[in-house]
Design a protein around this motif. Structure first.
Motif, PDB file in Angstrom:
ATOM      1  N   ASP A 174      26.863  74.327 -62.821  1.00  0.00           N
ATOM      2  CA  ASP A 174      27.221  73.425 -61.457  1.00  0.00           C
ATOM      3  C   ASP A 174      28.166  73.916 -60.512  1.00  0.00           C
ATOM      4  O   ASP A 174      28.530  73.307 -59.488  1.00  0.00           O
ATOM      5  N   HIS A 175      28.708  74.912 -60.698  1.00  0.00           N
ATOM      6  CA  HIS A 175      30.049  75.455 -60.062  1.00  0.00           C
ATOM      7  C   HIS A 175      29.488  75.729 -58.515  1.00  0.00           C
ATOM      8  O   HIS A 175      30.318  75.984 -57.542  1.00  0.00           O
ATOM      9  N   TYR A 176      28.110  76.097 -58.248  1.00  0.00           N
ATOM     10  CA  TYR A 176      27.955  76.505 -56.849  1.00  0.00           C
ATOM     11  C   TYR A 176      27.736  75.106 -56.170  1.00  0.00           C
ATOM     12  O   TYR A 176      27.461  75.232 -54.745  1.00  0.00           O
ATOM     13  N   LYS A 177      27.635  74.096 -56.730  1.00  0.00           N
ATOM     14  CA  LYS A 177      27.366  72.715 -55.868  1.00  0.00           C
ATOM     15  C   LYS A 177      28.659  72.298 -55.053  1.00  0.00           C
ATOM     16  O   LYS A 177      29.680  72.720 -55.579  1.00  0.00           O
ATOM     17  N   PRO A 178      28.375  71.730 -54.191  1.00  0.00           N
ATOM     18  CA  PRO A 178      27.044  70.972 -53.444  1.00  0.00           C
ATOM     19  C   PRO A 178      26.704  72.283 -52.500  1.00  0.00           C
ATOM     20  O   PRO A 178      27.478  72.884 -51.887  1.00  0.00           O
ATOM     21  N   GLN A 179      25.408  72.693 -52.622  1.00  0.00           N
ATOM     22  CA  GLN A 179      24.872  73.773 -52.147  1.00  0.00           C
ATOM     23  C   GLN A 179      24.366  73.304 -50.608  1.00  0.00           C
ATOM     24  O   GLN A 179      23.742  74.418 -49.812  1.00  0.00           O
TER      25      GLN A 179
END
Lengths: 296, 769
Positions: free
Chosen positions: B501-506
């Protein structure tokens, strides 16, 4: 036309040759230099430039070193065949001509789902682009159908229609085979595997682990030097040596693909390599157009 | 009233362009009809795979007659003037009329037959049509999205004859490419056209095609006790790919269900344009699961039987994928679709075999090898390799960890692994799965210990000025416990979640991570991006934001706000500042600070808050650089408190008083420095209101300071509210511009104090309205 028995691989090729030969295409033989796509054959890339009409069809082995799977994947090969047709200018009924070629090889569009799905085709290494479709047969891309808009970084004078059939896929489809190596190459039962499996194993090993990276890099630079030298030379009719120069571009392009498969191209370098090949290709394209203009 | 029917028939139009083309055709036709002076009753457009259609009902047969009066010379004007006027109007002297000694000409303009206006209109539309991409064909020069083959143009049942680059208009179209009669269809009206198309297996209206797809797909699924998983984006696309869309249920080899469901769905959707199919809740047919997607287009209907189960990853409610798919064919095959379904199954198997190859190979390879590979991958030419980026993110995440309540060792481990999947085969093939695959692999593989991850760090290449200590700064001694021995299942899950989830929030619609570990890694990822690109001066300008820095900043701000992370912006940027500047550029802290404040305003404005209040708030608490408050959470709380205060009677009145005081002070400031010092009270003849305000200001100052210390912003506002009555009384009873210099000076001092105490809470001068 009803096929009683599905076409063998070689009969598929012979049928397409007959079909496109009847449409007035010159049936050429494969180019004798490794290329990543049938488009790169000079009969397409160079002939698409300028105003002269041209119709040709040929089979071209496609070399994609990075796609090798040691013969273990039933669908991926580092060496496979494309059937290439170029019609310049594109006839009005090119779609119908194409669909009739599918019928000729036994694909009935009332039984199968033929679809034209948007595909903006681009080959950055030769600076070529066009609009058209991937043609799907029951969800499988069997052909790339392109109206060339530019080649070698130059906008085309006359639009060529280009068809690229994926021959193995088509044959697998027609024969109802799930593994490429099980394809009947001949009617009598020689399989594709008998012809090519060992080649895939050895070439995959060489592509991923065998070639000497430093050697590839050195030869790439040699080829680049050759292109420049040949383009600067003049032939007996005072022409630039475009055709031999273009051969060296193809070789450089293949060396790049080998380096890439060896994992020797960093992301940052990739653009620069592709840019260099594209520039060489563009120089050839410009020289070709210039020659045609001078000869006219 | 006559009807106009136009069909522009071409080779296959990209599905994604059809809806826009229908809108453009409607707009262009309306504009041109209107400009010609025509009115109509109804105008409708349709777009499909091979045709754009326009039908206009209730057009007049001709444009109305128009008459226009032109003013000419005076009746007494010289001969030449009259001759000139007659030439211009084409009239004779006796056709002119005279009024008040001036000559007038009335020009009668006959209406034109509507049919005569149409050719120019259609040609204009064709030549100016705003296709996102268009092309030439053959040896012609006309451009269209794909070769334009035919034009139908009927007005009042008759062909309007014209040609555009050799394409002659007519009354002929054709039906379905494969199922139609194969003969050209001659049409007489729109109704006839639509009917003949339908008889020839073409559904003209996209809405009809969608209904046919959804109903057909549900039917084939229900027949097998399955459920189609709705996907509006896919429906939009496939309804533009077939003139006669026919859903067919296909089978997938169930053994593929051991692949991650995201992989199966992505393969189905992006490569094959198939709808995924869910097993009904009562039928646990498979091991794989369907997580609800965060994307905008997918919607997974909740299971009707309520038998959702917790997935191993993240505890989302999921439902099982069935070993089936729905393909939307363009033909009703003569064998009922058997051959077609079998063919599609084979293609999907080939796709999934490829995916399985990556899934299997990747799990043999693992993070150590991928991280090693990242050393050869450039993140950006001027920002070094991905491996260097990983080092920075790991160090930064570790620093952020204590701020968000995350364990530093776990955080650093997650951060060091987070980019690993970029070098995996699966993400190479499906870039959309970045993060997601990393999460799966972190659960499936032995995780390297933190100690081994650190020791794997290569000696820094490229010695010289930019060489850095290869190890990040650490708090205390080296890694302990799990970091050395390996992680337990709880820690492993938290690490895997953080990787996933580390790309969130996209995007604005995406959710913000809340797990502490994920928050730390997600923040570090975004901050490193922002600091790096700002450092090399690749800031967004206008509409250009190639590195999506606005999105990164918005994401970072949302993470901070929604998780209540208490940290100053500058504090965060300083954490992200590399030990020695490896890029050799000026530190962009100041610009980043301003960029974040601007982004914060965007967020607050979008959520309905007043962005002028943000200005009012951040203008206070200024540091030596002239930068104000930069604790995002605090800014938002203060804005909320200020907003509430200004909505009260006291707030509104105090604001008016503030402005009055401020105007006086500003005028004085122009003349020279304002008097400073203690305000005198209890002087002889001093008005009571003056003394009262002085005491009130002093009292408010104390209360405001105490409230600010405890961040009780409502209390600070209450303290200011106590100033309202004394300020009002002061301005009613006291003349600031006293003739006695000492009185005047004291009153200016007093107003200065009021402004100062209010300024501790907010810069009320920034409040708009």
């Amino acid at each position: 036309m009803k096929q009683t028995e599905p076409l063998a691989f070689q009969d598929l090729i012979l049928t397409l040759h007959r079909y496109w030969g009847d449409q007035g295409c010159a049936i050429l033989q494969p180019y004798d230099i490794e290329v990543g796509a049938g488009t790169l054959h000079p009969a397409t890339v160079l002939r698409a430039l300028g105003k002269k009409p041209w119709k040709a069809a040929y089979v071209q082995p496609s070399r994609r070193p990075g796609d090798g799977r040691y013969g273990e994947n039933p669908n991926r090969l580092q060496h496979y065949y494309q059937y290439q047709v170029i019609l310049k200018p594109n006839p009005d009924d090119l779609q119908d001509l194409y669909l009739n070629s599918l019928k000729a090889i036994g694909i009935d569009p009332k039984l199968h789902d033929i679809r034209f799905v948007e595909d903006d085709w681009e080959n950055p290494t030769v600076g070529a682009w066009g609009l058209g479709w991937e043609v799907w047969c029951d969800g499988m891309e069997v052909t790339q159908f392109t109206y060339f808009q530019g080649v070698g970084g130059i906008e085309v004078d006359v639009v060529s229609g280009e068809l690229t059939y994926g021959l193995e896929r088509l044959a697998m489809y027609v024969q109802g085979v799930d593994n490429v190596y099980d394809l009947k190459f001949t009617k009598e039962g020689v399989t594709y595997g008998e012809v090519f499996l060992e080649n895939e194993r050895q070439q995959s090993q060489a592509n991923f682990h065998g070639y000497d990276v430093e050697g590839l890099k050195r030869r790439f630079e040699d080829m680049v030097g050759e292109v420049e030298r040949l383009l600067a030379m003049r032939g007996p009719q005072d022409q630039a040596l475009v055709l031999p120069a273009y051969d060296q571009v193809l070789k450089a392009s293949h060396l790049f693909n080998l380096m890439d498969a060896r994992g020797a191209i960093a992301v940052a370098e990739r653009q620069s390599y592709i840019g260099r090949i594209r520039d060489l290709c563009k120089a050839c394209a410009l020289a070709w157009v210039e020659q045609e203009r001078a000869a006219a | 009233m006559p009807q106009l029917l136009i069909e522009l028939f071409s080779e296959e139009i990209p599905a994604r362009m059809q809806a826009g083309a229908a809108r453009d055709l409607e707009r262009m036709a309306s504009e041109r009809l209107k400009a010609a002076g025509l009115t109509w009753e109804a105008l409708t457009t349709y777009a499909g795979p091979r045709r754009l259609t326009l039908v206009v009902e209730g057009l007049p047969a001709a444009t109305p007659d128009r008459s226009e009066e032109l003013k000419g010379p005076k009746a007494s004007a010289p001969e030449q003037a009259l001759d000139g006027f007659l030439r211009k109007t084409g009239l004779t002297r006796d056709q002119l009329s005279e009024r008040d000694g001036v000559l007038y000409a009335v020009i009668e303009q006959k209406g034109r037959a509507t049919a005569d206006l149409i050719p120019e209109m259609v040609e204009g539309i064709i030549r100016n049509f705003p296709w996102p991409k268009s092309m030439r064909w053959g040896d012609g020069t006309l451009t269209w999205v794909r070769p334009l083959k035919r034009i139908v143009c009927l007005f009042d049942g008759k062909v309007v004859p014209f040609a555009v680059e050799g394409i002659q208009s007519g009354d002929v179209t054709e039906g379905h490419r494969f199922m139609g009669s194969g003969h050209p269809l001659t049409v007489r009206s729109f109704e006839d056209y639509r009917k003949q198309l339908e008889d020839n297996f073409v559904l003209l209206d996209q809405a009809d095609r969608k209904v046919r797809i959804v109903e057909g797909a549900r039917a084939v699924c229900h027949a097998q006790n399955l459920e189609m998983i709705d996907d509006d984006g896919l429906l939009e696309e496939v309804s533009g790919l077939a003139e006669r869309p026919t859903p067919i249920l296909g089978e997938m080899d169930p053994s593929f269900l051991d692949l991650p469901p995201e992989v199966i769905r992505l393969s189905m959707k992006t490569h094959q344009k198939y709808f995924a199919v869910a097993a009904p809740p009562s039928n646990p047919a498979s091991q794989a699961s369907v997580p609800p997607e965060g994307g905008q287009t997918d919607s997974v209907s909740p299971p009707s039987g309520g038998s959702t189960r917790e997935a191993g990853e993240g505890g989302k409610s999921v439902r099982a994928l069935a070993p089936h798919f729905v393909v939307v064919a363009n033909v009703e095959a003569t064998d009922g679709g058997r051959a077609l379904a079998a063919g599609n199954s084979r293609v999907l198997s080939a796709r999934l075999n490829d995916a399985r190859f990556f899934w299997d190979e990747d799990r043999k390879v693992g993070f150590e090898t991928w991280l090693k590979k990242l050393e050869g991958v450039t993140f950006h030419a001027r920002l070094g390799t991905m491996a260097e980026r990983v080092e920075r993110i790991a160090a930064l995440a570790r620093e952020i960890a204590p701020l968000v309540g995350a364990d530093p060792d776990q955080t650093e481990t997650a951060a060091r692994l987070a980019k690993g999947d970029l070098a995996s085969g699966m993400v190479g093939e499906f870039p959309e799965l970045q993060g997601i695959m990393g999460g799966y692999y972190a659960r499936a593989l032995d995780l390297p210990t933190l100690a081994s991850l650190r020791s794997a760090v290569p000696p820094h290449e490229g010695e010289g000025e930019s060489a850095r200590d290869p190890l990040p700064p650490l708090h205390g001694e080296g890694p302990r416990g799990g970091a050395e021995r390996g992680w337990g299942s709880v820690e492993r899950d938290a690490i895997a979640d953080a990787i996933r989830d580390h790309y969130k929030p996209q995007g604005p619609a995406d959710t913000v991570p809340t797990a502490p570990l994920t928050v730390a890694v997600a923040l570090a990822d975004k901050l490193d991006t922002l600091v790096g690109f700002f450092a090399i001066d690749e800031k967004p300008t206008g509409s250009k934001d190639p590195f999506a820095l606005r999105r990164a900043a918005l994401g970072a701000i949302r993470i901070v706000l929604e998780n209540n992370v208490r940290v100053s912006l500058d504090g965060l940027f300083d954490l992200a500042r590399p030990g020695a500047d490896p890029w050799g550029f000026a530190w962009p802290g100041l610009e980043l600070h301003r960029f974040f404040v601007e982004r914060l305003k965007v967020i607050l404005r979008d959520s309905g808050a007043r962005h002028d209040l943000v200005d009012a708030v951040v203008e206070t608490m200024k540091d030596t650089e002239g930068l104000g408050d930069d604790d995002l959470v605090r800014i938002v709380r203060r804005v909320e408190a200020l907003d509430a205060f200004l909505a009260t009677d006291d707030g509104a009145n105090l604001l008016a008083g503030y402005r009055r005081a401020s105007n006086i002070l500003k005028a004085e400031e122009k003349k020279g420095p304002l008097p400073v010092g203690a305000v005198a009270t209890g002087q002889p003849n001093q008005p009571e209101a003056e003394t009262a305000l002085a005491f009130a200001a002093e009292a408010a100052r104390g209360r405001v300071e105490r409230a600010l210390e405890t961040e009780d912003f409502a209390a600070a506002m209450t303290a200011l509210a106590g100033l309202r009555a004394p300020v009002d009384a002061f301005f009613t009873d006291v003349m600031v511009n006293s003739e006695v210099p000492a009185e005047r000076e004291n009153r200016l001092k007093l107003l200065g104090q009021v402004r100062a105490v209010m300024g501790r809470v907010a810069d009320f001068g920034q409040v708009a309205g």
